[in-house]
Write an enzyme that holds these catalytic residues in place. Structure first.
Site, PDB file in Angstrom:
ATOM      1  N   LYS A 118       0.917  -0.937  -0.287  1.00  0.00           N
ATOM      2  CA  LYS A 118       0.122   0.117   0.342  1.00  0.00           C
ATOM      3  C   LYS A 118       0.609   1.772   0.155  1.00  0.00           C
ATOM      4  O   LYS A 118      -0.001   2.175  -0.417  1.00  0.00           O
ATOM      5  CB  LYS A 118      -0.501   0.192   0.701  1.00  0.00           C
ATOM      6  CG  LYS A 118      -1.980   1.262   1.151  1.00  0.00           C
ATOM      7  CD  LYS A 118      -2.206   1.812   2.383  1.00  0.00           C
ATOM      8  CE  LYS A 118      -1.331   2.666   3.049  1.00  0.00           C
ATOM      9  NZ  LYS A 118      -1.479   3.036   4.937  1.00  0.00           N
ATOM     10  N   ASP A 136      -6.117   1.113   1.309  1.00  0.00           N
ATOM     11  CA  ASP A 136      -6.099   1.304   2.520  1.00  0.00           C
ATOM     12  C   ASP A 136      -7.631   0.698   3.261  1.00  0.00           C
ATOM     13  O   ASP A 136      -8.144   0.175   2.296  1.00  0.00           O
ATOM     14  CB  ASP A 136      -6.108   2.776   2.965  1.00  0.00           C
ATOM     15  CG  ASP A 136      -6.652   3.677   2.796  1.00  0.00           C
ATOM     16  OD1 ASP A 136      -8.048   3.721   1.713  1.00  0.00           O
ATOM     17  OD2 ASP A 136      -6.790   4.835   2.677  1.00  0.00           O
TER      18      ASP A 136
END
Length: 588
Positions: A118, A136
């Protein structure tokens, strides 16, 4: 895929300047901020990073900083022991392996200590302009609620998003979805009431299904049902509610048997029809049939399917792709006819002008998307000569043209006025005066208000005489639209900077009595919107308004409905089409 693109298009309008809300000056600072943002708000991170960056402006400085000092500086971000270790090791990696520079590719970014997939995606997209989708907690939640993805972990969610979204839109889409999750589709208390994409949302549909089921269970099954008596198309409401209560949604949709159930659920005057005549209204607990109807069709749209062959071999031409035209086409198709729709603009163009707060675009899209491929749609105008040709080429011709001829103000300078269509397409700004008192005028006023305009509705009669729905008038007032009653335009002039609308005071008593006085006043504005209604194009019928019989018939082949004979409301257009179709089937 179609829903994904529609959702992202709307979110792009909601967040036109979407970007990372983390403050940073270079790629290294961004990595630090993203690591700190785990289980922490961007607002808090932005409060913490200035002090950290002041003492450690470079990767070398951060790598040399004692771990205890880093912990003290980032303590309020939470998990500060782990985060401090990640930051120090990441900075050491940058110095030793990359000469203090942040690598510009995903592969190398993910080899840095403390940098997962991420974080790497965020840095690659935000710092270097690459295309990546960082998943996220917000992106994971929103994507799966909306149904863009259907996954149980962030990696599978990312893969599904990459497949559903064009690659050149990955980075922007990440921001749209993230910001929607942060400010609207919250984890504990999603703000569905103000969500612009709820009508595409799987989570919202589930909630609506539960609510609709509760409403259906309230129905008393009245033998003499006032709700049915006051429905223009005599929907068998108690039977429909019984099917919903039994979770037979598809059968409920079939019982309604026309494509516009969801639309009627949004724009019909329910308090004058079904809901307003429910026997439970006196107890303040009337069955919310509009909610049920919307939910039925959102989950089980009308299916164009031949149920018999009564009209097999019959060629049907439908002039006008509006509510009446499409309803009539669906009924003919159900009984085996070959159907061609002639539309000069776009299907359901009038409905598309209704503001989304009243009618979601998803509801319109569902109707258009469900029209079968073997229903031919010809995008061309039909004049009187073409109409004669269609009468020769087809067995049945149904004329359902909309109110395409807008009425004017009828005063000097009327050419300076903005049309209602242009207003509803956003072509107004500043101070706006909307002339008219119908639903279109109120739609124009509330939409212009949503664009930030200062809006006044000017109507020539009393408020009680306005033909617009009372609930819509109340909503317009609630959002700040001003109203001036008993004034009629007499002149419109243009100066260097704005328009001057001259109005005369009127005296009225109901809709039949109107007296214009000599008392004049002027209103300064930037736009005057003419929303006083429209009429069918009479040139199709030699300049005369069509005069059908009680079966909506002009001659042996030609029938009319909808705005062509003054339909006005959606439900009236549906009523015309259904009654006409029933007559044709009875005649056969």
């Amino acid at each position: 895929m179609a829903n994904t693109q529609a959702i992202l298009k709307i979110l792009a309008k909601d967040f036109p300047n979407a970007k990372s809300e983390l403050n940073f000056n270079n790629p290294c600072e961004l990595i630090v901020a993203v690591i700190l943002s785990a289980q922490c708000t961007d607002k808090r991170v932005n409060q913490v990073t200035p002090a950290l960056f002041a003492v450690a402006p470079t990767p070398q400085d951060l790598a040399n900083l004692p771990i205890e000092q880093i912990e003290q500086l980032i303590r309020s971000c939470g998990f500060y022991h782990s985060k401090a270790t990640y930051l120090k090791e990441m900075a050491h990696d940058l110095v030793v392996r990359f000469d203090g520079l942040v690598p510009q590719n995903l592969k190398d970014l993910q080899t840095l200590k403390g940098v997962g997939r991420k974080t790497a995606n965020v840095v690659y997209a935000v710092a270097f302009g690459g295309q990546a989708i960082a998943v996220d907690t917000h992106v994971f939640r929103v994507s799966n609620r909306l149904g863009i993805a259907n996954a149980k972990n962030v990696l599978d969610t990312e893969k599904q998003l990459m497949k559903a979204i064009p690659q050149n839109e990955w980075a922007d889409s990440h921001h749209y979805i993230l910001l929607h999750g942060r400010y609207v589709c919250k984890a504990q208390n999603p703000q569905c009431g103000r969500c612009s994409v709820k009508h595409y949302c799987k989570h919202y549909a589930e909630k609506q299904t539960q609510n609709a089921s509760l409403e259906a269970s309230k129905c008393l099954g009245c033998k003499v049902a006032k709700c049915v008596e006051n429905c223009p198309i005599s929907n068998q409401i108690p039977q429909i509610l019984a099917l919903v209560d039994a979770q037979k949604w598809s059968k409920a949709s079939k019982l309604i048997n026309h494509p516009f159930g969801e639309i009627c659920g949004y724009v019909c005057p329910h308090d004058e029809q079904c809901r307003g005549n429910c026997v439970l209204k006196n107890k303040g607990n009337a069955v919310d049939f509009p909610l049920v109807e919307r939910t039925i069709f959102a989950q089980h749209p009308f299916v164009w399917k031949a149920v018999d062959t009564k009209l097999k071999g019959t060629k049907v031409a439908v002039i006008g792709g509006g509510v009446a035209g499409i309803t009539f086409a669906s009924q003919m198709y159900q009984h085996g006819a070959s159907v061609t729709i002639f539309e000069r603009d776009e299907l359901l163009s009038t409905l598309n002008l209704i503001p989304t707060y009243r009618l979601p675009k998803a509801s319109i899209e569902r109707i258009v998307d469900n029209i079968p491929a073997d229903v031919c749609v010809m995008y061309q105008s039909v004049d009187s000569e073409k109409l004669q040709q269609l009468r020769s080429d087809f067995d049945i011709v149904y004329v359902a043209t909309g109110a395409t001829v807008n009425y004017t103000l009828g005063v000097d300078g009327e050419q300076l006025a903005t049309t209602s269509n242009d207003c509803l397409m956003g072509k107004v700004s500043g101070n706006v005066v909307v002339v008219g008192g119908g639903n279109t005028a109120i739609d124009c006023a509330t939409y212009a208000k949503s664009l930030g305009c200062n809006v006044t509705v000017a109507y020539r009669r009393r408020e009680d005489d306005m033909p617009a729905f009372k609930a819509e008038i109340a909503h317009a007032k609630q959002v700040g639209v001003n109203f001036v009653f008993n004034v009629a335009p007499t002149k419109l002039e243009k100066s260097n900077t704005n328009l001057t609308l001259t109005v005369a005071k009127t005296v009225s008593n109901g809709r039949s009595s109107l007296q214009i006085t000599d008392e004049l006043c002027t209103i300064q504005c930037d736009h005057v919107v003419c929303a006083v209604g429209g009429a069918c194009d009479k040139t199709l019928f030699g300049g005369q308004k069509p005069q059908p019989n009680e079966n909506y018939q002009i001659d042996d082949k030609t029938f009319v409905g909808g705005d062509a004979i003054g339909g006005g409301l959606v439900v009236k257009a549906v009523q015309h089409a259904l009654a006409c179709a029933q007559y044709i089937l009875f005649r056969r």
